[in-house]
Design an enzyme around this catalytic site. Structure first.
Site, PDB file in Angstrom:
ATOM      1  N   TYR A  31       0.828  -1.203   0.000  1.00 43.01           N
ATOM      2  CA  TYR A  31       0.000   0.000   0.000  1.00 43.01           C
ATOM      3  C   TYR A  31       0.869   1.262   0.000  1.00 43.01           C
ATOM      4  O   TYR A  31       0.561   2.241  -0.680  1.00 43.01           O
ATOM      5  CB  TYR A  31      -0.923   0.003   1.223  1.00 43.01           C
ATOM      6  N   GLY A  50     -13.456   1.701   6.788  1.00 41.64           N
ATOM      7  CA  GLY A  50     -14.752   2.363   6.888  1.00 41.64           C
ATOM      8  C   GLY A  50     -15.655   1.766   7.950  1.00 41.64           C
ATOM      9  O   GLY A  50     -16.797   2.177   8.093  1.00 41.64           O
ATOM     10  N   GLY A  68      -9.689   1.166  12.310  1.00 46.10           N
ATOM     11  CA  GLY A  68      -8.492   1.981  12.518  1.00 46.10           C
ATOM     12  C   GLY A  68      -8.630   2.827  13.764  1.00 46.10           C
ATOM     13  O   GLY A  68      -7.716   2.898  14.589  1.00 46.10           O
ATOM     14  N   GLU A  82      -2.709  11.202   1.861  1.00 44.63           N
ATOM     15  CA  GLU A  82      -3.767  12.114   2.280  1.00 44.63           C
ATOM     16  C   GLU A  82      -4.915  11.441   3.030  1.00 44.63           C
ATOM     17  O   GLU A  82      -5.420  11.998   3.995  1.00 44.63           O
ATOM     18  CB  GLU A  82      -4.299  12.908   1.088  1.00 44.63           C
ATOM     19  N   TYR A 108      -6.060  10.916  10.669  1.00 48.72           N
ATOM     20  CA  TYR A 108      -5.346  11.270  11.896  1.00 48.72           C
ATOM     21  C   TYR A 108      -5.773  12.644  12.409  1.00 48.72           C
ATOM     22  O   TYR A 108      -5.973  12.834  13.606  1.00 48.72           O
ATOM     23  CB  TYR A 108      -3.834  11.248  11.678  1.00 48.72           C
TER      24      TYR A 108
END
Length: 157
Positions: free
Chosen positions: A23, A91, A95, A123, A129
């Site tokens: 990623y 989603g 996280g 981004e 964050y």
């Protein structure tokens, strides 16, 4: 569900690290040895810890972290080395759940900070964050000695 990793999770941890590297467009940089990773995470002297995120019984994310120390704060901190949730499980709040669990550990362990680095181009992660209240530390520049340079320096120069 968020839970601490156990030695039986080693192969999925290694796989998630490889997926994160892909990623981040850094798959060619992954040289980890799974046995060494296991020793470093679960051996006699663990260097890092891992929290895992599960969705429908499958491990789909991780937070790999270790302690650092704030000389100015006079207390330990936590450095989040890697946070990753598989794309198909994003989603769903996993996280955030990993970071909440990490923040709870920091509070329990009397840490004065939780910090991490993020690639400048990432981004989506930067927005995430910031949405949690994290602030960039723009006044600092990260320096690194790679393995070869560390060996050279250790030899005196």
């Amino acid at each position: 569900m968020i839970r601490p990793a156990t030695p039986s999770d080693l192969s999925v941890i290694a796989q998630l690290i490889r997926e994160l590297a892909a990623y981040e467009r850094l798959a060619d940089k992954v040289v980890l040895n799974e046995a060494k990773l296991g020793e470093h995470l679960f051996g006699a002297r663990p260097y890092a810890e891992v929290l895992l995120a599960e969705d429908a019984g499958a491990v789909v994310g991780l937070a790999l972290f270790f302690h650092n120390y704030s000389t100015f704060g006079g207390r330990p901190g936590i450095y989040l080395e890697d946070l990753f949730v598989r794309p198909e499980s994003r989603g769903k709040g996993l996280g955030k759940a990993l970071l909440v669990a990490l923040a709870r550990l920091a509070v329990e362990r009397d840490c004065c900070k939780v910090e991490w680095s993020v690639l400048n181009w990432n981004e989506p992660s930067i927005r995430f964050y910031r949405s949690l209240g994290a602030k960039p530390q723009d006044e600092w520049t990260v320096y690194r000695l790679d393995a070869a340079t560390t060996v050279r320096l250790a030899a005196g120069g």
